[in-house]
Each structure stands twice: as C-alpha cells, then as structure tokens.
Design a protein around this motif. Structure first.
Motif, PDB file in Angstrom:
ATOM      1  N   GLU A  31       0.880  -1.189  -0.043  1.00  0.00           N
ATOM      2  CA  GLU A  31       0.109  -0.249   0.259  1.00  0.00           C
ATOM      3  C   GLU A  31       1.114   1.519  -0.117  1.00  0.00           C
ATOM      4  N   GLU A  32       2.279   1.265   0.571  1.00  0.00           N
ATOM      5  CA  GLU A  32       3.072   2.599   0.644  1.00  0.00           C
ATOM      6  C   GLU A  32       3.588   3.187  -0.661  1.00  0.00           C
ATOM      7  N   TRP A  33       3.423   1.948  -1.492  1.00  0.00           N
ATOM      8  CA  TRP A  33       3.272   2.134  -3.275  1.00  0.00           C
ATOM      9  C   TRP A  33       2.107   2.269  -3.869  1.00  0.00           C
TER      10      TRP A  33
END
Length: 109
Positions: free
Chosen positions: A73-75
């Motif tokens: 999710e960070e990407w």
C-alpha cells in the motif's frame, strides 16, 4: 507477461472473458488485448479491478519478465494519487530517467 497471468487466473476460476469483463467493469476487448499481449501496459486501476475480481492481490498479476514484484500500500497509494492528479506514463518514465541520472551522478562524485 501480465496478460498470460491474467488469462491463467481467469481460466483457473473458469471465467470467460465476457464474465470477467462484466464482473470487473473492464471492457471485454481491453481484457482480450491484455491477454493477447497487444496492451502491454494496462493501468494500475485496471489491474486492480481485475485482481479484485480474480480474487488475488494486485502484485500477483504484475510481473516484469521473469521477476515478480511486490507492491504494498505504501507504493500503490501514492501511485494512484499521482495518476488521479494526471501523471502520465511518459512523465513517470521521465522522472525515473532523471532519478537514475541523479543517482549515477552522485556515485561519480
């Protein structure tokens, strides 16, 4: 290839292209062009719709050559936000080229 993986997942679920198109809200012709390798760079949004419908994580259908990649999710969130704000693939490639240039310049120093 992404298209091969999508076709494999679709057939494992015994879905036709028509059924996948209906369930994912992605056009039949677009899915067909991805599976046949004519569309080599489908958007993250399309891939996410297909992944949800195929009941797999997004990263399980994304591959570059023989190398599977993992997107957490960070990407995904910043990429989706950039796309929503109008970032094009060409602009993203330009950014990557600039970043690689800067990285190489830093190594040379």
């Amino acid at each position: 290839m992404v298209g091969d993986r999508i076709k494999e997942l679709r057939t494992n679920l015994n879905l036709t292209i028509n059924e996948l198109a209906h369930l994912s809200q992605v056009s039949k012709s677009y899915i067909s062009s991805i599976e046949r390798g004519l569309q080599k760079n489908p958007s993250i949004k399309v891939l996410k719709k297909l992944a949800v419908t195929l009941q797999v994580p997004l990263e399980s259908i994304i591959s570059f050559g023989k190398h599977e990649i993992t997107l957490d999710e960070e990407w995904i969130e910043p990429l989706e936000e950039a796309i929503d704000q109008g970032l094009t693939k060409e602009e993203f490639h330009e950014f990557l080229s600039f970043f690689q240039y800067k990285r190489m310049k830093k190594i040379d120093e």
